[in-house]
Design a protein around this motif. Sequence first.
Motif, mmCIF file in Angstrom:
data_model
loop_
_atom_site.group_PDB
_atom_site.id
_atom_site.type_symbol
_atom_site.label_atom_id
_atom_site.label_comp_id
_atom_site.label_asym_id
_atom_site.label_seq_id
_atom_site.Cartn_x
_atom_site.Cartn_y
_atom_site.Cartn_z
ATOM 1 N N MET A 187 0.823 -1.205 0.000
ATOM 2 C CA MET A 187 0.000 0.000 0.000
ATOM 3 C C MET A 187 0.858 1.257 0.000
ATOM 4 O O MET A 187 0.521 2.258 -0.629
ATOM 5 C CB MET A 187 -0.951 -0.004 1.201
ATOM 6 C CG MET A 187 -2.109 -0.968 1.063
ATOM 7 S SD MET A 187 -3.346 -0.807 2.387
ATOM 8 C CE MET A 187 -2.502 -1.631 3.755
ATOM 9 N N LEU A 188 1.983 1.223 0.721
ATOM 10 C CA LEU A 188 2.842 2.401 0.821
ATOM 11 C C LEU A 188 3.567 2.713 -0.482
ATOM 12 O O LEU A 188 3.970 3.864 -0.706
ATOM 13 C CB LEU A 188 3.854 2.216 1.950
ATOM 14 C CG LEU A 188 3.288 2.178 3.378
ATOM 15 C CD1 LEU A 188 4.388 1.922 4.387
ATOM 16 C CD2 LEU A 188 2.553 3.471 3.712
ATOM 17 N N VAL A 189 3.761 1.708 -1.338
ATOM 18 C CA VAL A 189 4.472 1.947 -2.603
ATOM 19 C C VAL A 189 3.522 2.032 -3.793
ATOM 20 O O VAL A 189 3.965 2.264 -4.918
ATOM 21 C CB VAL A 189 5.524 0.840 -2.865
ATOM 22 C CG1 VAL A 189 6.558 0.826 -1.771
ATOM 23 C CG2 VAL A 189 4.868 -0.531 -3.014
ATOM 24 N N ASP A 190 2.219 1.849 -3.569
ATOM 25 C CA ASP A 190 1.249 1.966 -4.651
ATOM 26 C C ASP A 190 1.168 3.408 -5.153
ATOM 27 O O ASP A 190 1.718 4.333 -4.542
ATOM 28 C CB ASP A 190 -0.135 1.508 -4.186
ATOM 29 C CG ASP A 190 -0.279 -0.006 -4.296
ATOM 30 O OD1 ASP A 190 0.559 -0.629 -4.975
ATOM 31 O OD2 ASP A 190 -1.205 -0.557 -3.677
ATOM 32 N N GLU A 191 0.422 3.587 -6.255
ATOM 33 C CA GLU A 191 0.307 4.911 -6.863
ATOM 34 C C GLU A 191 -0.227 5.960 -5.896
ATOM 35 O O GLU A 191 0.209 7.104 -5.887
ATOM 36 C CB GLU A 191 -0.621 4.846 -8.087
ATOM 37 C CG GLU A 191 -0.057 4.077 -9.266
ATOM 38 C CD GLU A 191 -0.485 2.629 -9.252
ATOM 39 O OE1 GLU A 191 -0.923 2.154 -8.181
ATOM 40 O OE2 GLU A 191 -0.383 1.967 -10.294
ATOM 41 N N THR A 192 -1.190 5.555 -5.059
ATOM 42 C CA THR A 192 -1.838 6.523 -4.174
ATOM 43 C C THR A 192 -1.063 6.763 -2.876
ATOM 44 O O THR A 192 -1.185 7.818 -2.265
ATOM 45 C CB THR A 192 -3.249 6.041 -3.823
ATOM 46 O OG1 THR A 192 -3.164 4.780 -3.146
ATOM 47 C CG2 THR A 192 -4.077 5.860 -5.090
ATOM 48 N N GLY A 346 -7.396 4.602 -7.405
ATOM 49 C CA GLY A 346 -6.357 4.984 -8.350
ATOM 50 C C GLY A 346 -5.855 3.793 -9.146
ATOM 51 O O GLY A 346 -5.670 3.869 -10.367
ATOM 52 N N GLY A 347 -5.618 2.681 -8.459
ATOM 53 C CA GLY A 347 -5.169 1.472 -9.146
ATOM 54 C C GLY A 347 -6.216 0.948 -10.110
ATOM 55 O O GLY A 347 -5.893 0.420 -11.188
ATOM 56 N N ALA A 362 -0.372 12.907 -11.616
ATOM 57 C CA ALA A 362 0.112 13.965 -10.727
ATOM 58 C C ALA A 362 -1.022 14.728 -10.061
ATOM 59 O O ALA A 362 -0.830 15.348 -9.008
ATOM 60 C CB ALA A 362 1.010 14.926 -11.508
ATOM 61 N N HIS A 363 -2.199 14.683 -10.657
ATOM 62 C CA HIS A 363 -3.363 15.417 -10.114
ATOM 63 C C HIS A 363 -4.371 14.471 -9.461
ATOM 64 O O HIS A 363 -5.522 14.868 -9.254
ATOM 65 C CB HIS A 363 -4.047 16.209 -11.232
ATOM 66 C CG HIS A 363 -3.121 17.055 -12.045
ATOM 67 N ND1 HIS A 363 -2.510 18.191 -11.555
ATOM 68 C CD2 HIS A 363 -2.669 16.901 -13.326
ATOM 69 C CE1 HIS A 363 -1.752 18.733 -12.481
ATOM 70 N NE2 HIS A 363 -1.821 17.962 -13.568
ATOM 71 N N TRP A 364 -3.959 13.244 -9.161
ATOM 72 C CA TRP A 364 -4.914 12.266 -8.640
ATOM 73 C C TRP A 364 -5.530 12.701 -7.312
ATOM 74 O O TRP A 364 -6.707 12.437 -7.061
ATOM 75 C CB TRP A 364 -4.261 10.902 -8.488
ATOM 76 C CG TRP A 364 -5.156 9.907 -7.805
ATOM 77 C CD1 TRP A 364 -4.965 9.297 -6.601
ATOM 78 C CD2 TRP A 364 -6.422 9.428 -8.291
ATOM 79 N NE1 TRP A 364 -6.020 8.469 -6.303
ATOM 80 C CE2 TRP A 364 -6.934 8.531 -7.322
ATOM 81 C CE3 TRP A 364 -7.163 9.679 -9.442
ATOM 82 C CZ2 TRP A 364 -8.154 7.889 -7.484
ATOM 83 C CZ3 TRP A 364 -8.387 9.035 -9.594
ATOM 84 C CH2 TRP A 364 -8.864 8.148 -8.624
#
Length: 400
Positions: A187-192, A346-347, A362-364
């Motif tokens: 979870m810490l390295v995911d996109e969000t 996001g994923g 970048a704007h997620w």
Amino acid sequence: MRAFTMYHVLSISLVSCLLLILTGCWDRTEVNDVALITGAAIDKIDESSILLSVQIFIPRTASSGGMSGQSANVGNQASFVSSAKGANIADALSHIQEKLPRKLFWGHAEVFILSEEVAKDGIRDEVDYLMRAPQPRERAYMFVVKGKARQLLDAQSMLERNTAEVMREVAKSKLSLSVTLADLAQMLVDETGAAAIPWIELLPASSSRNNDKLPSPVIGSAIFKEGKMIGKIDEFTTKGVLWIKDEIKHAVITVNPTESFGTVSLRLLTSRTKLKPLIKDGKWSINIQIRAENNALQNSTSLKISQDPQAIKIVENSMNKDIEERIRVALNKVQKEMGADIFDFGGTFHRAYPKEWKLNKAHWGEIFTNLDVTINPHATIQRPGLTSIKDVELKEETGK
């Protein structure tokens, strides 16, 4: 004769090589030489140091039923807690090792507990060590506790050998959020970069106990963003998170049908959540579709769910409303107020719309907080049960 001699020379050489392999494990470590860590807790002392506490299993307690001369905080349990201060986990662990005659072994650690202070300060360094070191188990469960994390290891349990086993069983029950070390690292390295960890508190113990605190069941979730705890949600809201993440496995849902006085309790049999993202005319939205099958546990209303299909429909609609309410509360708290995408929306968009995701990644954060979410729950009662005693009593009273 010459060939026969050469054959024997080769055979002797091969046997000699095999004998070297069968000499045994020269670097083996006997179980009697290790101290088995069953759980670990991390507290913050100041800006430059932490307190690491490890719960260590006492083998002879399990066989002899107790040790005479144990310290008061150990009691009849099969473990004791040792702590040391350090600049980080590795440093503190080396200081604990200096106090013990046996070599510390992480392989049996079942839980890792973080204090609220540590969680708010940031947990990336701690997770990095636990994932990098070879011994800690990636399947160990993670918790955040209000107050001092060591107190949870010190607490006693009536049913299990120690509190580490208590918390492991709580996590395995899947009645609330369950997060392993591997889950948290992912979870810490995911996109969000958002995460959620089970949140627990220490409750006052009864006067008959030696300890002044006892572990409580999981009562909520700690929410993380960019590796730092930014808030927490209660148990009701956590259930909404579980519905969205398709992680609700065992539950008893009690609803109050508006068409009748009383309640109906339902046991969840199966549940399936599907997230369907959509980008249309520049507008990002996601649809949450839930299918849940249940059986009826108890009916205290006048609805004859075992006989009347319309009554079943009323109860199913009530459960749909309950599911939607929990999800709406979770979205309002986590999406709107905290802006932490612990649902992995996001994923979902990344997999469905890779090109659009790359352009808008970048704007997620802004997109997520303004994301339009629709909820479509579909609950059914598969086992309404036979005619209840209450139905028979009502029939006798009315004469119908």
